[in-house]
Design a protein around this motif. Structure first.
Motif, short mmCIF file in Angstrom:
data_model
loop_
_atom_site.label_atom_id
_atom_site.label_comp_id
_atom_site.label_asym_id
_atom_site.label_seq_id
_atom_site.Cartn_x
_atom_site.Cartn_y
_atom_site.Cartn_z
N HIS A 79 31.28 48.42 76.41
CA HIS A 79 30.08 49.24 76.47
C HIS A 79 28.93 48.47 77.12
CE1 HIS A 79 26.97 52.11 75.36
NE2 HIS A 79 26.30 51.13 74.81
N GLU A 80 28.82 47.20 76.81
CA GLU A 80 27.77 46.36 77.40
C GLU A 80 27.98 46.25 78.91
OE1 GLU A 80 24.26 44.59 77.40
OE2 GLU A 80 25.19 45.50 75.64
N PHE A 81 29.22 46.04 79.34
CA PHE A 81 29.51 46.00 80.78
C PHE A 81 29.09 47.33 81.44
CE2 PHE A 81 33.45 42.97 80.36
CZ PHE A 81 32.63 41.94 79.95
N ALA A 82 29.48 48.44 80.80
CA ALA A 82 29.18 49.76 81.37
C ALA A 82 27.69 50.04 81.41
CB ALA A 82 29.91 50.85 80.58
N THR A 83 26.98 49.68 80.34
CA THR A 83 25.54 49.88 80.29
C THR A 83 24.84 49.12 81.40
OG1 THR A 83 25.62 50.23 77.90
CG2 THR A 83 23.49 49.65 78.82
N ASN A 84 25.24 47.87 81.61
CA ASN A 84 24.64 47.08 82.68
C ASN A 84 24.95 47.66 84.06
OD1 ASN A 84 23.35 45.28 80.98
ND2 ASN A 84 25.07 43.86 80.95
N GLY A 121 23.88 48.24 88.31
CA GLY A 121 25.01 48.06 89.22
C GLY A 121 25.54 49.34 89.83
N SER A 122 26.84 49.36 90.03
CA SER A 122 27.48 50.43 90.79
C SER A 122 27.40 51.81 90.14
CB SER A 122 28.95 50.09 91.06
OG SER A 122 29.68 50.04 89.86
N LEU A 123 27.25 51.86 88.82
CA LEU A 123 27.15 53.16 88.16
C LEU A 123 25.71 53.69 88.14
CD1 LEU A 123 29.56 52.64 85.12
CD2 LEU A 123 30.06 53.67 87.35
N SER A 124 24.79 52.95 88.76
CA SER A 124 23.39 53.39 88.80
C SER A 124 23.09 54.25 90.03
CB SER A 124 22.45 52.19 88.77
OG SER A 124 22.51 51.46 89.97
N VAL A 125 24.05 54.35 90.96
CA VAL A 125 23.87 55.15 92.18
C VAL A 125 25.10 56.02 92.41
CG1 VAL A 125 22.29 53.51 93.30
CG2 VAL A 125 24.75 53.27 93.64
N ALA A 126 24.90 57.14 93.06
CA ALA A 126 26.00 58.10 93.28
C ALA A 126 27.11 57.54 94.15
CB ALA A 126 25.46 59.39 93.89
N THR A 127 26.80 56.60 95.04
CA THR A 127 27.81 56.04 95.95
C THR A 127 28.57 54.87 95.33
OG1 THR A 127 26.15 54.58 96.91
CG2 THR A 127 26.53 56.70 98.01
N GLY A 128 28.15 54.41 94.17
CA GLY A 128 28.77 53.25 93.54
C GLY A 128 30.18 53.53 93.06
N VAL A 185 35.42 45.33 88.73
CA VAL A 185 34.88 45.07 90.07
C VAL A 185 34.02 46.25 90.51
CG1 VAL A 185 35.43 44.53 92.46
CG2 VAL A 185 36.89 43.65 90.63
N GLU A 186 32.73 45.98 90.68
CA GLU A 186 31.77 46.99 91.11
C GLU A 186 31.57 46.90 92.62
OE1 GLU A 186 28.18 47.17 88.74
OE2 GLU A 186 29.24 46.20 87.07
N LEU A 189 22.36 43.03 93.78
CA LEU A 189 22.27 42.43 92.45
C LEU A 189 21.70 41.02 92.55
CD1 LEU A 189 25.77 43.41 91.05
CD2 LEU A 189 23.59 44.48 90.53
N HIS A 190 21.10 40.60 91.45
CA HIS A 190 20.55 39.25 91.39
C HIS A 190 21.07 38.58 90.14
CE1 HIS A 190 17.89 40.37 94.63
NE2 HIS A 190 17.58 41.46 93.95
N GLU A 191 21.54 37.36 90.30
CA GLU A 191 22.11 36.62 89.18
C GLU A 191 21.02 36.16 88.21
OE1 GLU A 191 25.07 32.81 88.45
OE2 GLU A 191 24.68 33.52 90.47
N ASP A 192 19.81 35.98 88.71
CA ASP A 192 18.73 35.45 87.88
C ASP A 192 18.15 36.52 86.96
OD1 ASP A 192 17.77 36.76 90.15
OD2 ASP A 192 15.83 35.75 90.01
#
Length: 194
Positions: free
Chosen positions: A105-110, A115-122, A140-141, A147-150
Motif C-alpha cells: 500500500h505504501e508503494f502504491a500510495t507513493n 510516480g506513474s499512477l499520478s498521471v493518466a499515461t503512467g 517498475v514504474e 522523480l527526485h531521490e532527495d
C-alpha cells in the motif's frame, strides 16, 4: 481469533504512533491513518469467503496477486488498469498479510502521489519470481512525472523500514529517468507464515 484481534490492535497502535511523529497537522495525521486502516481493511476482506449477512464466513487462501489487485484497484482510470501483474503468484499466510499489505500500500500510495499512477499515461509493471527460497518482486514504474531521490524520511519511510524488518525483507530502489524501480526480496517462508 483472539491472536488476530490483538495483532490488529497492535498494528493500529503502531500506525498511529508512527503517523503522529511524522504528521505536521491533525488533518494530515487523520488522512495518513485513515488511508492505512482502509488498506488493511480491504486486505483482510479478501481473506474470507461468504457474503455479508452469512452466518459463517470461511477463511480462504490469499495470493500475492489477489492482494496486489485489491491494493491497486483504486488506481484504475475509467475501468482501465495502469498496472500489470506477471510471474509467480505465491499464497500469503495470515501471519504476514497485514505487513505485506501495508508495505505494498505504501508503494502504491507513493506511486499515486509522485510516480506513474499520478498521471493518466503512467504505467506500472509488477513481476514476481520465486528464486532459491525467496520471492523477488520487481515494481517498475514508467511514463510518470520526473522523480527526485532527495526526499525527507517521513511516516512512509519509517513504516516501510519497520514492516520490512518484520518481513526480513530487502528493499532497494533505482531512480530511473523513466520512473522508479523497486526490488523487494522476501523469504518465501515469511510469506507462508500463519
Amino acid at each position: 481469533m483472539r491472536h488476530r484481534v490483538k495483532n490488529a490492535f497492535a498494528i493500529t497502535g503502531s500506525i498511529i504512533s508512527l503517523a503522529a511523529h511524522a504528521a505536521e497537522t491533525p488533518k494530515e495525521l487523520a488522512a495518513d491513518v485513515r488511508s492505512k486502516l482502509l488498506a488493511l481493511s480491504r486486505a483482510h476482506d479478501i481473506t474470507f469467503r461468504g457474503s455479508e449477512g452469512d452466518e459463517v464466513l470461511q477463511e480462504k487462501a490469499v495470493t500475492l496477486f489477489d492482494l496486489l489487485a485489491n491494493i491497486l484497484a483504486p488506481y484504475e482510470i475509467h475501468g482501465e488498469r495502469q498496472w500489470r501483474l506477471s510471474g509467480d503468484n505465491p499464497e500469503v499466510g495470515a501471519g504476514q498479510l497485514t505487513n505485506l499489505a501495508l508495505l505494498l500500500h505504501e508503494f502504491a500510495t507513493n506511486a499515486a502521489k509522485y510516480g506513474s499512477l499520478s498521471v493518466a499515461t503512467g504505467r506500472l509493471e509488477i513481476s514476481a519470481t520465486i528464486q532459491e527460497g525467496e520471492l523477488v518482486l520487481d515494481w517498475v514504474e514508467a511514463n510518470g512525472p520526473p522523480l527526485h531521490e532527495d526526499h525527507e524520511a517521513g511516516f512512509g519511510s519509517r513504516l516501510e523500514q519497520t514492516v520490512g524488518q518484520s518481513l526480513r525483507a530487502d528493499i532497494s530502489r533505482d531512480w530511473r529517468p523513466d520512473g522508479l524501480a523497486i526490488r523487494l526480496i522476501v523469504p518465501v517462508e515469511m510469506l507462508a507464515e500463519e
